[in-house]
Design a protein around this motif. Structure first.
Motif, short mmCIF file in Angstrom:
data_model
loop_
_atom_site.label_atom_id
_atom_site.label_comp_id
_atom_site.label_asym_id
_atom_site.label_seq_id
_atom_site.Cartn_x
_atom_site.Cartn_y
_atom_site.Cartn_z
N GLU A 164 0.82 -1.21 0.00
CA GLU A 164 0.00 0.00 0.00
C GLU A 164 0.86 1.27 0.00
OE1 GLU A 164 0.72 -1.11 4.30
OE2 GLU A 164 0.21 -2.16 2.43
N GLU A 165 2.15 1.10 0.32
CA GLU A 165 3.07 2.24 0.32
C GLU A 165 3.69 2.48 -1.05
OE1 GLU A 165 3.61 4.33 2.59
OE2 GLU A 165 3.14 3.43 4.53
N MET A 166 3.41 1.62 -2.03
CA MET A 166 4.04 1.76 -3.34
C MET A 166 3.77 3.12 -3.98
SD MET A 166 6.12 -0.56 -4.15
CE MET A 166 6.35 0.13 -5.79
N PRO A 167 2.54 3.66 -3.94
CA PRO A 167 2.34 4.99 -4.54
C PRO A 167 3.24 6.06 -3.94
CG PRO A 167 0.23 3.93 -4.19
CD PRO A 167 1.26 3.07 -3.51
N ARG A 168 3.44 5.98 -2.60
CA ARG A 168 4.29 6.97 -1.95
C ARG A 168 5.76 6.75 -2.31
NH1 ARG A 168 4.40 8.72 4.37
NH2 ARG A 168 4.22 6.48 4.70
N ILE A 169 6.18 5.48 -2.39
CA ILE A 169 7.55 5.18 -2.81
C ILE A 169 7.80 5.67 -4.22
CG2 ILE A 169 9.13 3.30 -3.39
CD1 ILE A 169 7.91 1.73 -1.04
N ASP A 170 6.86 5.39 -5.13
CA ASP A 170 7.01 5.83 -6.52
C ASP A 170 7.06 7.35 -6.60
OD1 ASP A 170 7.02 3.22 -7.41
OD2 ASP A 170 4.89 3.19 -7.92
N ALA A 171 6.20 8.03 -5.83
CA ALA A 171 6.17 9.48 -5.87
C ALA A 171 7.48 10.07 -5.35
CB ALA A 171 4.99 10.00 -5.05
#
Length: 227
Positions: free
Chosen positions: A59-66
């Motif tokens: 669920e943290e992938m969007p924040r990691i990608d950003a």
């Protein structure tokens, strides 16, 4: 063999932003040095592996990608190396801007973001070392055989020796260290190793003796070094 091949490279026309020349020391052998810009990148699969390795949920992938996309413009990655008598001494840095951003996160109390940035910086530093090793092969036709890190495989005092030798030979050398062996910029690394004709599985983790490091790559990730 390494010395002859490096002499050939010295006579080759280099592209913009690259510098390669010979530096004569008091020793009989010639010290061949180069400074080059690096452009480390992580694929989507790299970032997914990264998330699992550092215990971030999917669920943290969007924040990691950003965050990954946000820090790319901040990178000022450079690699420097010198070759003498079949031994290559290297220094790699991501530049000071990531350090500044991480300090801002820390001061603001955004510790999760600061930790995520720390981990991403280490992963990108590893990618930068990949690039430098590939450049060494392209210039010499030889592969690095091992990675000896100051404070691990070799005494930590060797850090200053590597940095001093490279800085004496390279104009505007981008890395320094203090008496406590803390490098500036912080996202920097020094190492040395021999050169040979056989390619070995590559990762900063492959030759590191810190087996309990939470950032250590497993064997499946190390095999990707053969790409």
């Amino acid at each position: 063999m390494a010395d002859v091949r490096c002499q050939k490279v010295n006579n080759r026309k280099e592209g913009k932003g690259k510098m390669f020349h010979t530096f004569h020391t008091d020793q009989r052998a010639i010290f061949h040095v180069k400074k080059t810009r690096l452009v480390p990148r992580m694929t989507e699969n790299d970032r997914r592996w990264f998330a699992g390795r550092h215990h971030f949920g999917m669920e943290e992938m969007p924040r990691i990608d950003a965050m990954y996309l946000a820090i790319l413009p901040l990178l000022r990655a450079q690699g420097c190396y010198g070759i003498q008598e079949g031994i290559v001494q290297c220094a790699v840095t991501l530049g000071e801007r990531i350090d500044a951003l991480q300090e801002l996160y820390t001061q603001a109390g955004a510790l999760t973001e600061a930790y995520m940035l720390e981990c991403l910086g280490c992963a990108l530093l590893d990618k930068a070392c990949d690039q430098l090793e590939n450049m060494i092969y392209q210039e010499t036709g030889l592969y690095m055989q091992e990675y000896d890190f100051p404070g691990s495989e070799i005494p930590i005092e060797k850090m200053q020796e590597i940095l001093q030798k490279l800085s004496e030979a390279i104009e505007d050398f981008p890395i320094s260290c203090n008496e406590q062996f803390v490098m500036q910029p912080k996202k920097s690394v020094t190492f040395r190793g021999g050169l040979g004709l056989t390619r070995r599985t590559r990762s900063l983790c492959a030759s590191c003796t810190n087996k309990d490091c939470e950032s250590r790559q497993d064997i499946f990730q190390l095999v990707r070094g053969l790409r």
